[in-house]
Design an enzyme around this catalytic site. Structure first.
Site, mmCIF file in Angstrom:
data_model
loop_
_atom_site.group_PDB
_atom_site.id
_atom_site.type_symbol
_atom_site.label_atom_id
_atom_site.label_comp_id
_atom_site.label_asym_id
_atom_site.label_seq_id
_atom_site.Cartn_x
_atom_site.Cartn_y
_atom_site.Cartn_z
ATOM 1 N N LYS A 1 156.057 -12.003 -31.164
ATOM 2 C CA LYS A 1 156.140 -13.217 -30.361
ATOM 3 C C LYS A 1 156.572 -12.880 -28.929
ATOM 4 O O LYS A 1 157.376 -11.968 -28.700
ATOM 5 C CB LYS A 1 157.152 -14.187 -30.963
ATOM 6 C CG LYS A 1 156.853 -14.598 -32.394
ATOM 7 C CD LYS A 1 155.575 -15.386 -32.514
ATOM 8 C CE LYS A 1 155.360 -15.853 -33.939
ATOM 9 N NZ LYS A 1 154.103 -16.618 -34.104
ATOM 10 N N HIS B 1 144.981 -17.394 -40.657
ATOM 11 C CA HIS B 1 146.370 -17.529 -40.217
ATOM 12 C C HIS B 1 147.324 -17.677 -41.409
ATOM 13 O O HIS B 1 147.162 -18.559 -42.247
ATOM 14 C CB HIS B 1 146.477 -18.763 -39.302
ATOM 15 C CG HIS B 1 147.879 -19.104 -38.889
ATOM 16 N ND1 HIS B 1 148.571 -20.160 -39.435
ATOM 17 C CD2 HIS B 1 148.709 -18.538 -37.980
ATOM 18 C CE1 HIS B 1 149.766 -20.241 -38.874
ATOM 19 N NE2 HIS B 1 149.869 -19.268 -37.993
#
Length: 367
Positions: free
Chosen positions: A174, A305
């Site tokens: 991230k 995902h």
């Protein structure tokens, strides 16, 4: 209706009931203060010939009780009596629920029915869902993923070292710290651990606007990124179209697109390089397969995902190899909510089937 068609309809078992239960499980590595747990809405569907199908809906944060209520009070009565054909039920149910919203809670709830119906069909055929749909890949590559923006730099480096030790050739982290210099320091540290040959992807989780994204790319592109994921608000098609024209890094998105129509909009606008449908959020296996075929006709890559034990099964049915996302210690098996062996096996950064019938998910009664 012709006589053969009528006979075929009569011979298809009909749905007699749908039940649900909610499991809330703490994450072993929490995804930040806003996401300490995941929610699984377990579904069980029955037919008039004694058949049973097992599925689930899922949400990491918002709306598990709302999904369950939609299944219990709107979906279950409506599907009762319908022929247990997953694609026909999906289309009929979509028309019914669309008034409540084009995607989001409606499609998440629909996935619970769709998965149960595919599980039922595969069990009737004496095979796995992967076998029923047609297995095209013996295995699929798994990449290490982490919801780790809240990690210290030392924790992030340690996680990357675990991924390397596990044999991963691709990882995703991230980004989106308040200070771009900190993002650069973290990406540089991860790249240093990975070396030059392993793949590195970054995910900003909608934290940036367009000018910020372009500035970030000027700083971060030097680290050899395979893709930049969802830097902008997921629905901002105009901004993504502009971003892709100027980005030196492939743009990935799709976890927050819920219908084939939205995927079509982004693909036809040339706003995306890689799509990432979440099988639950789009409404299940039925719409996921349609979205995959849409992407293939436009030469767009598909990377499913999350939910590796589900995504892994579908990845093995795709005509082209894909990557399966595995967030560290967040699979259903690792969270301890399965009451039977997992339907897939992870080894040496690959995922393979374990030959469980149907979808192969059996969830514990209580946690």
């Amino acid at each position: 209706m012709s006589a053969p068609a009528a006979a075929a309809t009569r011979s298809t078992p009909r749905i007699t009931g749908l039940s649900t239960r909610l499991l809330t499980v703490p994450l072993r590595r929490h995804w930040g203060v806003e996401a300490p747990e995941n929610h699984v809405i377990v579904t069980e569907l029955h037919t008039d010939d004694g058949g049973a199908g097992h599925g689930f809906s899922w949400t990491p944060t918002i709306g598990p009780q709302a999904v369950k209520a939609l299944l219990d009070y709107d979906i279950a009565p409506f599907v009762s009596g319908l022929p247990a054909n997953p694609e026909a039920v999906w289309d009929t149910l979509w028309k019914r629920l669309h008034e409540a919203g084009g995607g989001g809670l409606t499609t998440i709830a629909m996935a619970g029915v769709d998965l149960a119906l595919w599980d039922l069909q595969a069990r009737r055929a004496g095979t796995s869902v992967t076998g029923l749909l047609g297995q095209r890949q013996e295995s699929a590559e798994v990449y290490g993923s982490g919801v780790n923006l809240h990690y210290t730099l030392e924790e992030l480096v340690a996680q990357t070292e675990r991924w390397v030790a596990a044999g991963h050739q691709a990882v995703k982290i991230k980004v989106g710290k308040p200070n771009l210099r900190e993002d650069r320091e973290r990406v540089a540290a991860v790249r240093s651990v990975l070396g030059p040959d392993r793949r590195l992807m970054i995910d900003a989780n909608q934290r940036w606007d367009l000018p910020t994204t372009l500035r970030a790319l000027e700083v971060l592109a030097e680290f050899g990124l395979d893709w930049l994921e969802e830097p902008l608000r997921a629905d901002d098609l105009w901004a993504y179209r502009r971003l892709r024209k100027h980005s030196p890094v492939p743009i990935a998105l799709g976890e927050n697109l819920h219908t084939i129509y939205r995927f079509r909009d982004f693909i036809e606008a040339e706003a995306v390089d890689i799509i990432q449908p979440n099988i639950i959020r789009v409404g299940g296996i039925t719409p996921f397969r349609r979205i995959v075929e849409l992407a293939r006709t436009h030469s767009i890559k598909v990377m499913p995902h999350l939910l590796p034990e589900l995504s892994g099964q579908l990845a093995l049915t795709l005509a082209e190899p894909t990557l399966v996302e595995d967030v560290e210690e967040a699979s259903f098996e690792q969270l301890g909510i399965l009451d039977a062996p997992a339907p897939v096996r992870f080894s040496n950064s690959r995922v393979t089937l374990t030959d469980q019938p149907g979808l192969g998910f059996r969830f514990r009664d209580a946690l």
